[in-house]
Write a protein that holds these residues in place. Structure first.
Motif, PDB file in Angstrom:
ATOM      1  N   ASN A  62       0.821  -1.221   0.000  1.00 39.43           N
ATOM      2  CA  ASN A  62       0.000   0.000   0.000  1.00 39.43           C
ATOM      3  C   ASN A  62       0.852   1.268   0.000  1.00 39.43           C
ATOM      4  O   ASN A  62       0.378   2.342  -0.393  1.00 39.43           O
ATOM      5  CB  ASN A  62      -0.922   0.016   1.223  1.00 39.43           C
ATOM      6  CG  ASN A  62      -2.048  -1.007   1.123  1.00 39.43           C
ATOM      7  OD1 ASN A  62      -2.308  -1.558   0.055  1.00 39.43           O
ATOM      8  ND2 ASN A  62      -2.694  -1.281   2.246  1.00 39.43           N
ATOM      9  N   THR A  63       2.108   1.134   0.437  1.00 31.47           N
ATOM     10  CA  THR A  63       2.996   2.295   0.537  1.00 31.47           C
ATOM     11  C   THR A  63       3.910   2.423  -0.679  1.00 31.47           C
ATOM     12  O   THR A  63       4.751   3.333  -0.730  1.00 31.47           O
ATOM     13  CB  THR A  63       3.812   2.203   1.849  1.00 31.47           C
ATOM     14  OG1 THR A  63       2.916   1.924   2.933  1.00 31.47           O
ATOM     15  CG2 THR A  63       4.532   3.492   2.181  1.00 31.47           C
ATOM     16  N   GLY A  64       3.750   1.540  -1.649  1.00 35.38           N
ATOM     17  CA  GLY A  64       4.490   1.699  -2.893  1.00 35.38           C
ATOM     18  C   GLY A  64       5.583   0.696  -3.165  1.00 35.38           C
ATOM     19  O   GLY A  64       6.343   0.852  -4.128  1.00 35.38           O
ATOM     20  N   ALA A  65       5.700  -0.341  -2.325  1.00 36.14           N
ATOM     21  CA  ALA A  65       6.704  -1.370  -2.591  1.00 36.14           C
ATOM     22  C   ALA A  65       6.390  -2.070  -3.910  1.00 36.14           C
ATOM     23  O   ALA A  65       5.222  -2.271  -4.268  1.00 36.14           O
ATOM     24  CB  ALA A  65       6.738  -2.387  -1.457  1.00 36.14           C
ATOM     25  N   LEU A  66       7.439  -2.433  -4.636  1.00 31.34           N
ATOM     26  CA  LEU A  66       7.256  -3.204  -5.875  1.00 31.34           C
ATOM     27  C   LEU A  66       6.755  -4.603  -5.551  1.00 31.34           C
ATOM     28  O   LEU A  66       5.951  -5.179  -6.285  1.00 31.34           O
ATOM     29  CB  LEU A  66       8.580  -3.297  -6.634  1.00 31.34           C
ATOM     30  CG  LEU A  66       9.209  -1.980  -7.071  1.00 31.34           C
ATOM     31  CD1 LEU A  66      10.617  -2.219  -7.604  1.00 31.34           C
ATOM     32  CD2 LEU A  66       8.347  -1.309  -8.140  1.00 31.34           C
ATOM     33  N   GLY A  67       7.259  -5.161  -4.464  1.00 31.52           N
ATOM     34  CA  GLY A  67       6.861  -6.481  -4.024  1.00 31.52           C
ATOM     35  C   GLY A  67       7.390  -6.722  -2.635  1.00 31.52           C
ATOM     36  O   GLY A  67       8.303  -6.034  -2.166  1.00 31.52           O
ATOM     37  N   CYS A  68       6.813  -7.699  -1.946  1.00 27.40           N
ATOM     38  CA  CYS A  68       7.187  -7.985  -0.570  1.00 27.40           C
ATOM     39  C   CYS A  68       7.028  -9.470  -0.325  1.00 27.40           C
ATOM     40  O   CYS A  68       6.017 -10.073  -0.714  1.00 27.40           O
ATOM     41  CB  CYS A  68       6.296  -7.178   0.382  1.00 27.40           C
ATOM     42  SG  CYS A  68       6.597  -7.480   2.143  1.00 27.40           S
ATOM     43  N   SER A  69       8.018 -10.083   0.326  1.00 32.03           N
ATOM     44  CA  SER A  69       7.944 -11.514   0.593  1.00 32.03           C
ATOM     45  C   SER A  69       8.872 -11.860   1.754  1.00 32.03           C
ATOM     46  O   SER A  69       9.418 -10.974   2.420  1.00 32.03           O
ATOM     47  CB  SER A  69       8.307 -12.317  -0.669  1.00 32.03           C
ATOM     48  OG  SER A  69       8.012 -13.688  -0.502  1.00 32.03           O
TER      49      SER A  69
END
Length: 310
Positions: free
Chosen positions: A251-258
């Motif tokens: 929601n804050t603009g990360a390209l991706g998260c894992s």
């Protein structure tokens, strides 16, 4: 020839979502340090600080010790060497702690002996050390980027065949380490022994897309590709609040998260440092919502890997 060598080996993020056991990258911080000196005692001796007494100092049972012993045997070196290990990466953090120590040891010993091997030639010795921490399994997705720097694709663990993938200059990584500990053996045990063909195809497509996106500096393609359908759906169960943390990052603009490696660290890739620092803040806050303290790191992709202080 130097009588003392001091090296720094950086933490790493392995798997990078879609690259299970085949991809990883190096961070700038945290990291382990090793000071290697010649010793009057034959073989390898070890002292450690920063591990809270958790790690063995017997060389044959320590990842750094095993790596160093393997290198000495290969080189036919009979002089004794002492390794003083300064642990900067928490054990069981998912940031390549065991691999980092193994890499640092192999690199430091090679430097102390006048650099008889190239950096890439040190890979099998570092892997030998890492193997004792992972139950004999050999995976270069942490060792490779820690030693070589950058974003590393492991084409073959069996053949130690690694490829450095170029990354965009404005690509930043966030790694958030919650105050939790997950054993690699536990994180592996929770995975399926087999995966459906449709999941395999999705994962292959995402990994190919990620490599292409990195090489083309296509941030949108990078973001679309940072999807893990193999490990994350299962390992995320071991990390309280994971979905909240991931959603906050996205929601804050990360390209991706894992998940970083086996966890519990969670990583995100971002375009630009401003976004990265904002993402780090909301990820830390999301863990706090679940009553979990965490430590955050914001970093470019470390292109140097392990390096010598002096």
């Amino acid at each position: 020839m130097a009588q003392e060598v001091h090296v720094f080996a950086p933490a790493t993020v392995a798997n990078v979502a879609c690259g299970f056991d085949t991809m990883g990258f190096a961070l700038n911080r945290p990291g382990d340090e090793i000071i290697a000196t010649f010793s009057q005692t034959s073989g390898i001796t070890i002292s450690i600080e920063g591990d809270h007494g958790k790690l063995p100092t017997i060389p044959e049972k320590n990842t750094a010790g095993v790596a160093a012993l393997a290198l000495l045997e290969k080189l036919g070196e009979t002089r004794g060497i002492h390794l003083h290990i300064i642990k900067g990466i928490p054990i069981g953090s998912g940031l390549g702690s065991s691999a980092c120590s193994a890499v640092a040891a192999a690199f430091a010993v090679n430097e102390l002996l006048g650099r008889p091997l190239t950096r890439k030639e040190l890979l099998p010795f570092a892997l030998a050390g890492e193997a004792i921490a992972s139950g004999g399994a050999i995976h270069a997705d942490n060792v490779g980027p820690c030693l070589l720097g950058g974003m590393v694709l492991v084409r073959s663990n069996k053949e130690n065949d690694t490829v450095n993938i170029p990354t965009p200059n404005n690509l930043f990584a966030v790694a958030v380490l919650p105050d939790l500990q997950i054993l690699t053996s536990e994180a592996r045990a929770i995975l399926r022994d087999e995966i459906p063909m449709k999941d395999a195809i999705n994962q292959w497509g995402n990994l190919g897309g990620l490599v292409a996106g990195l090489m083309k500096s296509d941030y949108q393609l990078i973001g679309r590709s940072l999807v893990d359908v193999v490990a994350e759906p299962y390992r995320s169960r071991l990390i309280p609040g994971f979905e909240t943390v991931k959603q906050a990052a996205m929601n804050t603009g990360a390209l991706g998260c894992s998940i970083s490696g086996a966890g519990p660290s969670v990583f995100a890739l971002c375009e630009g440092d401003a976004t990265a620092f904002q993402v780090a803040s909301v990820m830390e806050a999301a863990f706090a919502q679940h009553g979990i303290k965490s430590t955050r790191y914001v970093s470019t992709i470390n292109q140097k890997g392990t390096e010598r202080f002096r």
